[in-house]
Design an enzyme around this catalytic site. Sequence first.
Site, short mmCIF file in Angstrom:
data_model
loop_
_atom_site.label_atom_id
_atom_site.label_comp_id
_atom_site.label_asym_id
_atom_site.label_seq_id
_atom_site.Cartn_x
_atom_site.Cartn_y
_atom_site.Cartn_z
CB SER A 40 -0.92 0.00 1.22
OG SER A 40 -0.18 0.05 2.42
CG HIS A 153 -0.78 -5.60 4.37
ND1 HIS A 153 -0.34 -4.86 5.43
CD2 HIS A 153 -0.25 -5.02 3.26
CE1 HIS A 153 0.43 -3.87 5.00
NE2 HIS A 153 0.49 -3.94 3.69
CD GLU A 162 -0.29 -1.96 9.05
OE1 GLU A 162 0.23 -1.55 10.11
OE2 GLU A 162 0.21 -1.80 7.92
CD GLU A 203 2.50 -5.15 7.72
OE1 GLU A 203 1.95 -4.80 8.78
OE2 GLU A 203 2.99 -4.35 6.89
CG ASP A 240 -1.89 1.86 8.58
OD1 ASP A 240 -2.65 2.71 8.05
OD2 ASP A 240 -0.83 1.49 8.05
CD GLU A 284 0.53 3.85 9.81
OE1 GLU A 284 0.84 3.31 10.90
OE2 GLU A 284 0.98 3.45 8.73
CG ASP A 311 2.47 5.00 5.88
OD1 ASP A 311 3.50 5.32 5.28
OD2 ASP A 311 1.99 3.84 5.80
CE LYS A 336 5.40 2.11 5.80
NZ LYS A 336 4.16 2.28 4.96
CG HIS A 364 7.23 -3.82 9.13
ND1 HIS A 364 6.69 -5.07 9.20
CD2 HIS A 364 6.18 -2.97 9.38
CE1 HIS A 364 5.40 -5.00 9.45
NE2 HIS A 364 5.05 -3.74 9.57
CE LYS A 387 3.22 0.49 10.20
NZ LYS A 387 1.86 0.65 9.67
P1 PGA Z 1 3.03 -1.34 3.02
O1 PGA Z 1 2.09 -1.03 4.26
O2 PGA Z 1 4.38 -1.70 3.51
O3 PGA Z 1 2.30 -2.46 2.32
O4 PGA Z 1 3.04 -0.08 2.19
C1 PGA Z 1 2.55 -0.61 5.49
C2 PGA Z 1 1.76 0.56 6.00
O5 PGA Z 1 0.81 1.04 5.35
O6 PGA Z 1 2.07 1.05 7.06
ZN ZN Z 2 0.48 2.74 6.89
#
Ligand code: PGA
Ligand code: ZN
Length: 427
Positions: A40, A153, A162, A203, A240, A284, A311, A336, A364, A387
């Site tokens: 995503s 996911h 999430e 995840e 999230d 998030e 994010d 990230k 991650h 996370k």
């Molecule tokens: P992604 O998702 O690593 O698949 O982009 C993680 C997130 O949205 O925090």
């Molecule tokens: Zn996110």
Amino acid sequence: QIARLQALEILDSRGNPTLSVTVTLTDGNSATASVPSGASTGLHEAVELRDDDRNRYGGKGVRRAAAHVEGEIADALMGLDARAQSDIDHVMIALDGTDTKGRLGGNAILGVSIAVARASALAQGRPLYRSLNDADDYLLPVPCMNVLNGGKHADSSLDFQEFMIVPHGAPGFAEAVRYGAETYAALRSLLHDRGLATSVGDEGGFAPRLDSNEAACELIVAAIERAGYRPGVDIAIALDPAASSFAEGESYHLSRSRTRRLDRAALLALYGRWIDAYPIVSIEDGFGEEDWAGFIDQTADQGDRIQIVGDDLFVTNPRIIREGIARHAANAALIKPNQIGTVTETIEAVRICQQAGWGTMVSHRSGETADDFIADFAVAMGAGQIKSGAPCRGERLAKYNRLIAIEAELGDRARMAAPFARYVERR
Ligand code: PGA
Ligand code: ZN
């Protein structure tokens, strides 16, 4: 001094190609890093360079990125001092010449950047977190463990991506992992008792077919209690939704659980009801990455009761985070490294947040490798939160296990961060 760069096409946790980079120094030290990959992804992330050769890995090969590492990037970095991280990163940014690292590839550049950070630590004979930031004392991050997976996911019934448990009441990092793992085990047995699937998503969280998104919060509270912890006191919930993935213009389409469309105000009201009903401390990407107004409204409305994390909205980009701070669009940022593409810019993103009093959650990606750079990075920066998925799947545990080792090594020189204390007090 940098003597050699080598790149390999390896596989990530979804079986897609990704890049591994090895830096060798003239003193003989060598260090390897591998880069993760999101599902995503935000619109404005650094570009992941893929081969687009349909005959290999459906076009996802990274041989071109690997060739850039061993070619142009190696030529530019040869002989440079590995300790000069910022100089090296800026050489690569200039060499690429685009705003998005799209020419050489954010994956190529980040792989080199992290491998250089590791090589530098080795050359100095220091642990990576110390070589990134030499301090007397360190803060260990609170782990935010994604125990129910939805959205992009998993093929679960959940629109929201999430559902995380946050053992903020634990006295130390290893204890926090224990609280989390025991709750995860309790959740598995709850699902089993109800005849629901206990297979896991990308995840490591479970991916059951539940009746509604809200049922996920109820299940997590039940699991926390079954494990013997107090919801909201020992362990809280973080979400999230990754709303960019179900945003359609100005509206939000929760298609999996119950087909309904919510406008911005209705989605905000839904979060408000959930915050009242469940021990939620952080949300998030509650709104889509193009819906700044949604973030701004949520921060004004709910920002004193919960952490509001951008994010996809900020993509770890110092310039966009600054804009977010000026516009009060959140009160925390997800961090990230591969969204921005160098260690130096990732450090800058964290520092900007900290100066503004914002929270930072190091993260991650859903496609990961066993690389544990983000564990050392979170400690070095005093980020406060990390996370890395559920306490399940080797690539997720690599980060948590590294943090357990760092905690043991630091002894009294480390303490747990308390990034959620202000929200827990106000509940
Ligand atoms: P992604 O998702 O690593 O698949 O982009 C993680 C997130 O949205 O925090
Ligand atoms: Zn996110």
